[in-house]
Motif scaffolding. Structure first.
Motif, PDB file in Angstrom:
ATOM      1  N   ILE A 142     106.007  47.691 -68.135  1.00  0.00           N
ATOM      2  CA  ILE A 142     104.899  48.360 -67.443  1.00  0.00           C
ATOM      3  C   ILE A 142     103.926  47.349 -66.850  1.00  0.00           C
ATOM      4  O   ILE A 142     103.349  47.579 -65.792  1.00  0.00           O
ATOM      5  CB  ILE A 142     104.186  49.385 -68.349  1.00  0.00           C
ATOM      6  CG1 ILE A 142     103.291  50.272 -67.480  1.00  0.00           C
ATOM      7  CG2 ILE A 142     103.366  48.744 -69.438  1.00  0.00           C
ATOM      8  CD1 ILE A 142     102.960  51.591 -68.050  1.00  0.00           C
ATOM      9  N   ASN A 143     103.778  46.193 -67.491  1.00  0.00           N
ATOM     10  CA  ASN A 143     102.882  45.198 -66.902  1.00  0.00           C
ATOM     11  C   ASN A 143     103.474  44.589 -65.651  1.00  0.00           C
ATOM     12  O   ASN A 143     102.753  44.189 -64.747  1.00  0.00           O
ATOM     13  CB  ASN A 143     102.558  44.102 -67.911  1.00  0.00           C
ATOM     14  CG  ASN A 143     101.448  44.550 -68.835  1.00  0.00           C
ATOM     15  OD1 ASN A 143     100.445  45.092 -68.373  1.00  0.00           O
ATOM     16  ND2 ASN A 143     101.623  44.376 -70.116  1.00  0.00           N
ATOM     17  N   ARG A 144     104.803  44.548 -65.603  1.00  0.00           N
ATOM     18  CA  ARG A 144     105.426  43.986 -64.423  1.00  0.00           C
ATOM     19  C   ARG A 144     105.328  44.954 -63.251  1.00  0.00           C
ATOM     20  O   ARG A 144     105.183  44.536 -62.115  1.00  0.00           O
ATOM     21  CB  ARG A 144     106.895  43.679 -64.740  1.00  0.00           C
ATOM     22  CG  ARG A 144     107.467  42.687 -63.775  1.00  0.00           C
ATOM     23  CD  ARG A 144     108.868  42.322 -64.134  1.00  0.00           C
ATOM     24  NE  ARG A 144     108.940  41.360 -65.232  1.00  0.00           N
ATOM     25  CZ  ARG A 144     110.090  40.947 -65.756  1.00  0.00           C
ATOM     26  NH1 ARG A 144     111.221  41.423 -65.308  1.00  0.00           N
ATOM     27  NH2 ARG A 144     110.084  40.077 -66.726  1.00  0.00           N
ATOM     28  N   ILE A 145     105.424  46.254 -63.497  1.00  0.00           N
ATOM     29  CA  ILE A 145     105.537  47.186 -62.376  1.00  0.00           C
ATOM     30  C   ILE A 145     104.279  48.001 -62.101  1.00  0.00           C
ATOM     31  O   ILE A 145     104.304  48.872 -61.247  1.00  0.00           O
ATOM     32  CB  ILE A 145     106.733  48.153 -62.564  1.00  0.00           C
ATOM     33  CG1 ILE A 145     106.509  49.058 -63.769  1.00  0.00           C
ATOM     34  CG2 ILE A 145     108.023  47.387 -62.690  1.00  0.00           C
ATOM     35  CD1 ILE A 145     107.595  50.083 -63.929  1.00  0.00           C
ATOM     36  N   SER A 146     103.182  47.759 -62.799  1.00  0.00           N
ATOM     37  CA  SER A 146     101.994  48.549 -62.467  1.00  0.00           C
ATOM     38  C   SER A 146     100.769  47.649 -62.412  1.00  0.00           C
ATOM     39  O   SER A 146     100.804  46.512 -62.868  1.00  0.00           O
ATOM     40  CB  SER A 146     101.777  49.640 -63.519  1.00  0.00           C
ATOM     41  OG  SER A 146     101.166  49.072 -64.648  1.00  0.00           O
ATOM     42  N   ASP A 147      99.681  48.172 -61.849  1.00  0.00           N
ATOM     43  CA  ASP A 147      98.480  47.341 -61.812  1.00  0.00           C
ATOM     44  C   ASP A 147      97.507  47.693 -62.932  1.00  0.00           C
ATOM     45  O   ASP A 147      96.381  47.249 -62.948  1.00  0.00           O
ATOM     46  CB  ASP A 147      97.800  47.396 -60.436  1.00  0.00           C
ATOM     47  CG  ASP A 147      97.571  48.815 -59.975  1.00  0.00           C
ATOM     48  OD1 ASP A 147      97.833  49.735 -60.765  1.00  0.00           O
ATOM     49  OD2 ASP A 147      97.143  49.003 -58.829  1.00  0.00           O
ATOM     50  N   ALA A 148      97.967  48.517 -63.864  1.00  0.00           N
ATOM     51  CA  ALA A 148      97.153  48.735 -65.060  1.00  0.00           C
ATOM     52  C   ALA A 148      97.523  47.628 -66.041  1.00  0.00           C
ATOM     53  O   ALA A 148      98.673  47.436 -66.362  1.00  0.00           O
ATOM     54  CB  ALA A 148      97.461  50.100 -65.658  1.00  0.00           C
ATOM     55  N   ASP A 149      96.521  46.913 -66.481  1.00  0.00           N
ATOM     56  CA  ASP A 149      96.751  45.768 -67.343  1.00  0.00           C
ATOM     57  C   ASP A 149      96.846  46.262 -68.789  1.00  0.00           C
ATOM     58  O   ASP A 149      95.860  46.623 -69.385  1.00  0.00           O
ATOM     59  CB  ASP A 149      95.528  44.851 -67.133  1.00  0.00           C
ATOM     60  CG  ASP A 149      95.664  43.570 -67.875  1.00  0.00           C
ATOM     61  OD1 ASP A 149      96.785  43.253 -68.286  1.00  0.00           O
ATOM     62  OD2 ASP A 149      94.632  42.891 -68.049  1.00  0.00           O
ATOM     63  N   ILE A 150      98.061  46.320 -69.323  1.00  0.00           N
ATOM     64  CA  ILE A 150      98.222  46.896 -70.655  1.00  0.00           C
ATOM     65  C   ILE A 150      98.686  45.827 -71.634  1.00  0.00           C
ATOM     66  O   ILE A 150      99.690  45.167 -71.425  1.00  0.00           O
ATOM     67  CB  ILE A 150      99.217  48.082 -70.612  1.00  0.00           C
ATOM     68  CG1 ILE A 150      98.644  49.167 -69.706  1.00  0.00           C
ATOM     69  CG2 ILE A 150      99.457  48.628 -72.001  1.00  0.00           C
ATOM     70  CD1 ILE A 150      99.586  50.291 -69.422  1.00  0.00           C
ATOM     71  N   VAL A 151      97.938  45.657 -72.679  1.00  0.00           N
ATOM     72  CA  VAL A 151      98.198  44.576 -73.626  1.00  0.00           C
ATOM     73  C   VAL A 151      99.136  45.060 -74.736  1.00  0.00           C
ATOM     74  O   VAL A 151      98.964  46.156 -75.266  1.00  0.00           O
ATOM     75  CB  VAL A 151      96.855  44.108 -74.230  1.00  0.00           C
ATOM     76  CG1 VAL A 151      97.073  43.080 -75.309  1.00  0.00           C
ATOM     77  CG2 VAL A 151      95.944  43.574 -73.140  1.00  0.00           C
ATOM     78  N   ASP A 152     100.122  44.228 -75.069  1.00  0.00           N
ATOM     79  CA  ASP A 152     101.071  44.583 -76.122  1.00  0.00           C
ATOM     80  C   ASP A 152     100.324  44.730 -77.450  1.00  0.00           C
ATOM     81  O   ASP A 152      99.523  43.875 -77.815  1.00  0.00           O
ATOM     82  CB  ASP A 152     102.137  43.493 -76.236  1.00  0.00           C
ATOM     83  CG  ASP A 152     103.214  43.869 -77.239  1.00  0.00           C
ATOM     84  OD1 ASP A 152     103.177  45.000 -77.764  1.00  0.00           O
ATOM     85  OD2 ASP A 152     104.093  43.039 -77.508  1.00  0.00           O
ATOM     86  N   GLY A 153     100.590  45.830 -78.134  1.00  0.00           N
ATOM     87  CA  GLY A 153      99.944  46.031 -79.432  1.00  0.00           C
ATOM     88  C   GLY A 153      98.547  46.602 -79.319  1.00  0.00           C
ATOM     89  O   GLY A 153      97.872  46.784 -80.331  1.00  0.00           O
ATOM     90  N   ALA A 154      98.084  46.885 -78.079  1.00  0.00           N
ATOM     91  CA  ALA A 154      96.738  47.432 -77.911  1.00  0.00           C
ATOM     92  C   ALA A 154      96.667  48.804 -78.567  1.00  0.00           C
ATOM     93  O   ALA A 154      97.560  49.624 -78.412  1.00  0.00           O
ATOM     94  CB  ALA A 154      96.402  47.559 -76.438  1.00  0.00           C
TER      95      ALA A 154
END
Ligand code: UDP
Ligand code: MG
Length: 314
Positions: A142-154
């Motif tokens: 999802i971080n590669r294909i979207s501009d929402a910055d989502i952190v692993d384990g968040a």
């Protein structure tokens, strides 16, 4: 200064009293006026009656009770729509989001450098291995294909300033994926790592399929890449077929027309049929989201709440 805590609860009768006790203990040591907003997401157990008695005893507690289970996202949104604090936090009721982190989070925000303090688990201890593996793949994708910055384990557990909470309320989309929304609205976020904890009581409501559906929702809500993948599939298949047609025409002219290759023809037809259905399925996912979005249905329906004015139906 008011600190609002939003707590979505779905069948949390065992965990709630433990959570309440711990949160009160932590809040007593903080210099703030707490506002605890519990959202009963259509529980089938005694969650609602526990909330009723907590609200009757403690003026800091209020609750909103949905008419059915609308999901954690809707419960969090209901909380955001009603929270009045200068600082707003979302927390799970099962103690996996340790209330003991709150004082540290608040002092970080008060120092003025950040707009929100969010937590992330550095380990996935106590979680099935397969689940962790899929979760990590999902975050990378999802971080590669979207501009929402989502952190692993968040986790959803974070404390934020009023301005950020207002921005979240403004994001009134029906298909909600909070991890993406938090990243999309921006603001300066500080990440606080901590060891994963297991829930104190009760059971997780997320089985593998529910999580998979959640992951797919996340991708569809924050990325158009699957649609481009469908187009690229289409374009490459077209070129490939042209090349194949040319090859067959030349072979017919040079070698005549031996009738064979029936099996391979069928294989190719079914392959193309499959790819077409797959791409239509991707499009269908987006159309389905649009359909739900344009209906403008309320995100949740409140059946009961602890005080007047808590029933803002968005
Ligand atoms: N929850 C909710 N509605 C749901 C599912 C969960 O409000 O449909 C709440 C639940 O009561 C808990 C939080 O969301 O406070 C996280 O749920 P859970 O602990 O089951 O998820 P996990 O921590 O296993 O990801
Ligand atoms: Mg949990």
């Amino acid at each position: 200064m008011i600190v609002s805590l939003i707590v979505p609860c779905y069948n949390e009768q065992e965990a709630l009293p433990i959570f309440y006790r711990e949160v009160k203990r932590v809040l007593a040591g903080m210099e703030c006026t707490p506002e605890l907003i519990f959202v009963n997401d259509g529980s089938h157990d005694n969650t609602l009656s526990i909330l009723r008695s907590l609200a009757a005893e403690d003026a800091a507690v209020s609750y909103i009770s949905f008419s059915r289970n609308f999901g954690k996202e809707a419960a969090m949104y209901a909380g955001f729509c009603n929270a009045q604090g200068d600082y707003v936090a979302v927390m799970d009721a099962d103690m996996q989001d340790p209330p003991s982190l709150l004082p540290e989070m608040l002092s970080m925000l008060e120092s003025g450098d950040y707009d929100s303090v969010a937590t992330r688990r550095v380990s996935r201890k106590g979680e099935p291995v397969i689940r962790s593996w899929f979760a990590r793949r999902f975050y990378r994708l999802i971080n590669r294909i979207s501009d929402a910055d989502i952190v692993d384990g968040a986790r959803d557990f974070r404390l934020m300033r009023r301005a950020m909470a207002d921005a979240i309320v403004k994001m009134g989309e029906y298909n909600r994926f909070s991890k993406g929304i938090f990243g999309w609205i921006g603001f300066k976020t500080c990440w606080l790592p901590y060891e994963n904890r297991e829930r104190v009581a009760g059971e997780t409501k997320w089985n593998f399929w529910r999580l998979l559906k959640y992951a797919i929702d996340g991708v569809i809500n924050f990325s158009q890449v699957p649609l481009s993948v469908a187009s690229w599939f289409g374009i490459s298949m077209t070129f490939l077929s042209f090349a194949a047609i040319l090859f067959i025409v030349v072979r017919k002219i040079v070698f005549g027309d031996p009738v064979d290759g029936w099996a391979s023809t069928i294989c190719i037809i079914t392959l193309i049929g499959g790819i077409q259905l797959f791409c239509m399925g991707i499009m269908g996912q987006y159309i389905a989201k649009m359909y739900m979005e344009v209906k403008h249905r309320p995100h949740f329906i409140v059946a009961e709440s602890s005080r007047e004015g808590l029933e803002k139906i968005k």
